[in-house]
Design an enzyme around this catalytic site. Sequence first.
Site, short mmCIF file in Angstrom:
data_model
loop_
_atom_site.label_atom_id
_atom_site.label_comp_id
_atom_site.label_asym_id
_atom_site.label_seq_id
_atom_site.Cartn_x
_atom_site.Cartn_y
_atom_site.Cartn_z
N ARG A 55 -32.48 0.93 -0.71
CA ARG A 55 -31.08 0.89 -0.31
C ARG A 55 -30.92 -0.27 0.67
O ARG A 55 -31.89 -0.87 1.11
CB ARG A 55 -30.56 2.23 0.23
N GLY A 56 -29.64 -0.54 1.02
CA GLY A 56 -29.36 -1.74 1.80
C GLY A 56 -28.91 -2.83 0.84
O GLY A 56 -29.57 -3.06 -0.19
N ARG A 93 -24.70 1.30 -8.04
CA ARG A 93 -23.97 1.62 -6.80
C ARG A 93 -22.76 0.68 -6.75
O ARG A 93 -22.92 -0.52 -7.02
CB ARG A 93 -24.84 1.43 -5.54
N GLN A 196 -30.35 7.06 7.99
CA GLN A 196 -31.02 5.75 7.92
C GLN A 196 -31.40 5.23 9.30
O GLN A 196 -32.34 4.47 9.45
CB GLN A 196 -30.11 4.71 7.23
N ASP A 237 -21.95 -4.39 3.53
CA ASP A 237 -22.22 -4.23 2.09
C ASP A 237 -21.33 -5.14 1.27
O ASP A 237 -21.68 -5.51 0.14
CB ASP A 237 -22.05 -2.79 1.67
N ASN A 247 -18.97 -1.36 5.20
CA ASN A 247 -20.33 -1.04 5.66
C ASN A 247 -20.45 0.48 5.78
O ASN A 247 -19.49 1.22 5.54
CB ASN A 247 -20.63 -1.74 7.00
N LYS A 248 -21.63 0.93 6.13
CA LYS A 248 -21.94 2.35 6.21
C LYS A 248 -20.84 3.14 6.94
O LYS A 248 -20.35 2.69 7.97
CB LYS A 248 -23.29 2.52 6.92
O1 MRU Z 1 -26.29 3.56 1.80
P1 MRU Z 1 -27.15 2.43 2.29
O2 MRU Z 1 -28.32 2.89 3.09
O3 MRU Z 1 -27.52 1.49 1.17
O4 MRU Z 1 -26.20 1.62 3.27
C1 MRU Z 1 -26.72 0.47 3.89
C2 MRU Z 1 -25.75 -0.16 4.82
O5 MRU Z 1 -24.62 0.24 4.94
C3 MRU Z 1 -26.21 -1.39 5.54
O6 MRU Z 1 -25.58 -1.50 6.78
C4 MRU Z 1 -25.84 -2.62 4.70
O7 MRU Z 1 -26.30 -2.49 3.39
C5 MRU Z 1 -26.39 -3.86 5.28
S1 MRU Z 1 -28.16 -3.85 5.14
C6 MRU Z 1 -28.76 -5.32 5.52
#
Ligand code: MRU
Length: 340
Positions: A55-56, A93, A196, A237, A247-248
């Site tokens: 993820r990320g 995703r 996370q 993201d 973002n998250k």
């Molecule tokens: O659901 P995830 O764990 O994929 O979400 C990740 C994030 O929101 C990160 O902040 C984003 O991908 C930047 S990672 C360098």
Amino acid sequence: MKKHSGDTDKDLSPIRFVKGTLKLLDQRLLPAEEHWLTLDSVDQVARAITDLVVRGAPAIGITAAFGAVIAARRRGDDFSAWRADLEQLNQSRPTAVNLAWATERMLRVAKAHGRLDSDALETEARAIHAEDIAANRAMAQSGSALLETGSGILTHCNTGALATGGIGTALGVIVAGHRAGRVARIFADETRPWLQGSRLTAWELARQDIPFKVVIEGSAAALMASGQVQWVVTGADRIAANGDVANKIGTCSLAVIARHYGVRFMVVAPSSTVDPHMSSGEGIAIEQRDPSEIWRAAGLEQAPAGFDAWNPVFDITPADLVDFIVTENGVHRPPYDFAS
Ligand code: MRU
């Protein structure tokens, strides 16, 4: 916890492509277990992205690129079947643009060669990975230069080596700032429901012997009011042309609270996360995940009767709450314009 002194980004890299197969560190099991999965089909790669094995945003883009190589080896000359594989990877995703950005690059290489040249595609996937490593380093340098000595930082989710090809985006800035002696305090949001922050960011910082404290999201206002943080630093993201940031989930709340308390808000992301075709955050698809993730994170076997949950896993932070956007091309300040 296993300690590694002198870690390089390579040691922590969760993505390896070895002899035509993809090896992923299963991030769902961290920090309890360091378990690697070996994948050799597009179905497996797409499923690994959907299920958060990896993820990320940058990490899933790199993974999709290697998925496209695996697909090419299997498809031989069947270009249209391979294009369907790319679409399957894109759909795994919806929010991070890095997926479509990476598969688009793979498509361009295939078109330039007029066929599915898997060696050329593997070279391109490795280039995507290598470019992310370089971008991470450049962002760490220019982002950390913005921090003043004695800074306290709050970060959200995991944006380190586990989420990227290299040393990370926001976490790369924080670690570089710490090494340069500018960062006095690091707070990592636990980041519900997948944790996370308390599982992955904490694991990465502990491996590097960097002191930090985990906080719950609900403490953000109290933390900022206490004067312990001068910066919120997050990843992204997808960044729209006007600077709106997906973002998250929880990122927007932090930006609103930060503005209230005069705490600066920095977003760190490579240009592969910028979507110049998305005029504003309004058009960005926000991934909704299964509500059961929320009660599972709370340790409940199942929901009590009638209990439902709303589980969007990203939010949009309006551009006017973002003080700096750092990419490998430098530091951007409002008003943002990433349209070209
Ligand atoms: O659901 P995830 O764990 O994929 O979400 C990740 C994030 O929101 C990160 O902040 C984003 O991908 C930047 S990672 C360098």
